[in-house]
Write an enzyme that holds these catalytic residues in place. Structure first.
Site, PDB file in Angstrom:
ATOM      1  N   ASN A  79      29.414  38.756  24.136  1.00  0.00           N
ATOM      2  CA  ASN A  79      29.848  38.096  25.370  1.00  0.00           C
ATOM      3  C   ASN A  79      29.278  36.692  25.399  1.00  0.00           C
ATOM      4  O   ASN A  79      28.063  36.502  25.287  1.00  0.00           O
ATOM      5  CB  ASN A  79      29.352  38.862  26.601  1.00  0.00           C
ATOM      6  CG  ASN A  79      30.196  40.083  26.892  1.00  0.00           C
ATOM      7  OD1 ASN A  79      31.012  40.474  26.088  1.00  0.00           O
ATOM      8  ND2 ASN A  79      29.974  40.684  28.038  1.00  0.00           N
ATOM      9  N   HIS A 115      39.565  48.113  31.028  1.00  0.00           N
ATOM     10  CA  HIS A 115      38.698  46.951  30.841  1.00  0.00           C
ATOM     11  C   HIS A 115      39.561  45.827  30.292  1.00  0.00           C
ATOM     12  O   HIS A 115      40.220  45.981  29.260  1.00  0.00           O
ATOM     13  CB  HIS A 115      37.559  47.273  29.870  1.00  0.00           C
ATOM     14  CG  HIS A 115      36.630  46.129  29.665  1.00  0.00           C
ATOM     15  ND1 HIS A 115      35.743  46.069  28.611  1.00  0.00           N
ATOM     16  CD2 HIS A 115      36.436  44.993  30.370  1.00  0.00           C
ATOM     17  CE1 HIS A 115      35.050  44.951  28.686  1.00  0.00           C
ATOM     18  NE2 HIS A 115      35.466  44.280  29.747  1.00  0.00           N
ATOM     19  N   ASP A 116      39.581  44.692  30.963  1.00  0.00           N
ATOM     20  CA  ASP A 116      40.496  43.616  30.592  1.00  0.00           C
ATOM     21  C   ASP A 116      40.338  43.160  29.147  1.00  0.00           C
ATOM     22  O   ASP A 116      41.323  42.840  28.478  1.00  0.00           O
ATOM     23  CB  ASP A 116      40.403  42.436  31.561  1.00  0.00           C
ATOM     24  CG  ASP A 116      38.987  41.939  31.794  1.00  0.00           C
ATOM     25  OD1 ASP A 116      38.065  42.342  31.054  1.00  0.00           O
ATOM     26  OD2 ASP A 116      38.787  41.156  32.748  1.00  0.00           O
ATOM     27  N   ALA A 123      34.682  44.397  33.780  1.00  0.00           N
ATOM     28  CA  ALA A 123      33.885  45.607  33.560  1.00  0.00           C
ATOM     29  C   ALA A 123      32.621  45.621  34.427  1.00  0.00           C
ATOM     30  O   ALA A 123      32.459  44.790  35.318  1.00  0.00           O
ATOM     31  CB  ALA A 123      33.502  45.698  32.088  1.00  0.00           C
ATOM     32  N   ALA A 129      37.940  37.802  37.531  1.00  0.00           N
ATOM     33  CA  ALA A 129      36.912  37.414  38.499  1.00  0.00           C
ATOM     34  C   ALA A 129      37.377  36.325  39.458  1.00  0.00           C
ATOM     35  O   ALA A 129      36.835  36.189  40.553  1.00  0.00           O
ATOM     36  CB  ALA A 129      35.660  36.959  37.758  1.00  0.00           C
ATOM     37  N   SER A 164      41.037  35.503  39.855  1.00  0.00           N
ATOM     38  CA  SER A 164      42.398  35.702  40.365  1.00  0.00           C
ATOM     39  C   SER A 164      42.983  36.999  39.813  1.00  0.00           C
ATOM     40  O   SER A 164      42.460  37.581  38.859  1.00  0.00           O
ATOM     41  CB  SER A 164      43.313  34.530  39.977  1.00  0.00           C
ATOM     42  OG  SER A 164      43.500  34.483  38.574  1.00  0.00           O
TER      43      SER A 164
END
Length: 509
Positions: free
Chosen positions: A303, A243-244, A80, A12, A14
């Site tokens: 999360n 998805h990271d 995501a 979000a 970099s």
């Protein structure tokens, strides 16, 4: 040099291009390009500069060539839930609205109300089918908001692509939906791992826009000729876990099945790997999610706001003083205020996208004082707090609130470590397991003070590292595809000997 691969890891705040190769089973990494990412205001919404992302992705591939590397394969991972729509000519429709935008405010409540009249859908029904936790910015709610604000965009849409899907399309011309990112839409079945026809119908969405779901480890296609012309070499684009968090979990050098994983970055994603989804009422109430992972693993996690709070404070202080403090400088401020007992709920929606994080934290602390839920005071009678001269009942000259920078930072550390401890207990209750360690990967693994506080709060030894967890997980899929490692277990064993993993034991307090 041996064959190398390229991970393009975009978060979000970099993005970075990291080349990876192996030497005698040891993983080697080299960053070749880095760029800033962030939100822009456009047409009344907070959006991503999607074309800017495309430009930087290609520029980074070219920079990789200039650095002396020609990767055999390239994989992209991003955050995501966010998406774009394409029309019949495969052109963008509308903007790439970001998850921190307010367009989804009240959408769940509207859908729940409609469900009582025979339409809409309840969260309970959605969770039972998808296993995805409630977040007001879930893709399903974003699509519901879009259908109310711009129904003409959905009517014109022919393709639905998550952010990494779109970037892959711009590199290869191939349109595909990758599994790990698709699962975060809350429109994928936790049982079949395919698009859930019932959920799509309940949301009134056109089924035709959702394409075939492809798994990590799939060869997507070759770089387009126009991309080759800009980058200077040919390569193949493959699908990692796009998805990271899905990629980050792959890099955890787990020792056994009694380890909790924490991917620490802008978000803190804390959980475990399961073979099947947990979609019980208890799990829904605790708001745990079942995100799709590599080889159909499920990442059962929660999360947590994460380093977003620290990143926001850092940015604000830079705007106030003309120079952004470093992360170590901010952590040192927190250490100087260890006696300060302020706490907030980092998962409160008020911290998602406040105009001022510093003021929002202060407001929450003052509310705590009024309700008696927090001490929030460690000042001496002369007004000195944490080594910083501050008027006891006045305004700090730097923060513009009654709380100093150190107190604000200590509040964040208190709040995050407490949240981590609560989450471990919830995980044990929901999975029936007793955990013996906590493994932290990602940028947050460098924060030794917060790592120690986490060990103290959870009572578990903390293993921190590797730092580039997400890019490494991206590369692990590529290495397994190329035969560098037999499987994920083999690759995780290599992580242990390739990177420094630091241990933090809980202290008696």
């Amino acid at each position: 040099m041996k064959t190398c691969h390229l991970a393009i890891d975009i978060g979000a705040s970099s993005g970075r291009h990291i080349v990876g190769w192996t030497e005698d089973g040891v993983m080697k990494l080299k960053e070749t390009y880095r760029f800033e990412n962030g939100l822009i205001e456009k047409n009344g919404h907070l959006c991503w500069d999607i074309e800017g992302l495309v430009t930087n992705v290609i520029a980074g591939i070219a920079a990789t060539k200039s650095a002396g590397f020609e990767p055999a394969a390239i994989g992209i991972d991003t955050w995501a839930v966010d998406f774009v729509l394409l029309d019949e000519n495969k052109k963008l429709i509308g903007d790439a609205v970001a998850y921190r935008d307010s367009r989804t405010d009240g959408i769940r409540e509207k859908l729940e109300k409609e469900a009582s009249g025979g339409g809409g859908i309840t969260f309970a029904e959605q969770y039972a089918r998808s296993g995805i936790q409630y977040q007001k910015f879930n893709t399903c709610y974003q699509l519901a908001a879009l259908s109310k604000e711009h129904p003409e965009q959905l009517a014109a849409a022919r393709y639905f692509l998550m952010i990494p899907d779109y970037l892959n399309y711009r590199l290869t011309g191939v349109i595909a939906n990758e599994y790990t990112n698709a699962s975060t839409t809350a429109l994928v079945s936790a049982k079949t791992c395919g698009w859930d026809e019932v959920l799509i119908e309940k949301y009134g969405l056109p089924r035709s826009i959702f394409g075939e779901i492809r798994l990590p480890g799939t060869v997507l296609g070759e770089l387009l000729p126009e991309v080759v012309q800009k980058t200077g070499f040919r390569s193949t684009v493959v699908l990692p876990a796009t998805h990271d968090t899905g990629s980050a979990f792959l890099s955890v050098p787990v020792r056994d099945d009694k380890a909790v994983f924490l991917s620490s970055g802008t978000w803190s994603l804390m959980g475990v790997e399961n073979k099947t989804a947990i979609t019980s009422e208890e799990s829904a109430k605790a708001n745990f999610t079942n995100e799709g992972g590599y080889e159909y693993r499920f990442r059962f996690l929660k999360n947590i706001c994460g380093l977003w709070m620290i990143q926001s404070v850092r940015r604000e202080l830079g705007e106030k003083t003309g120079k952004r403090p470093t992360f170590p400088e901010l952590i040192k401020k927190a250490e100087g205020c260890e006696g300060f007992d302020g706490r907030v709920d980092p998962d409160d929606a008020r911290f998602l996208a406040p105009k001022s994080m510093i003021r929002e934290i202060a407001a929450a602390l003052m509310e705590n004082e009024k309700t008696g839920t927090g001490k929030n005071s460690a000042a001496s009678e002369d007004g000195t707090r944490c080594g910083e001269k501050t008027a006891r009942a006045g305004t700090d000259p730097v923060t513009g609130t009654p709380f100093s920078v150190g107190e604000t930072m200590q509040t964040i550390c208190n709040s995050l470590s407490d949240d981590y401890a609560r989450t471990v207990k919830e995980l044990e209750k929901l999975t029936g397991k007793t955990f013996t360690s906590l493994n932290i990967v990602g940028g947050g693994s460098q924060d030794e003070y917060l790592n120690q506080r986490t060990a103290d709060a959870t009572g578990l030894p903390v293993y921190a590292g590797p730092t580039e967890g997400t890019a490494l997980g991206n590369l692990i899929v590529q290495w397994i595809m190329a035969g560098d490692f037999r499987d994920l277990a083999d690759a995780r064993s290599a992580v242990k000997k390739s990177f420094k993993i630091k241990r933090f034991d809980p202290k008696r307090r």
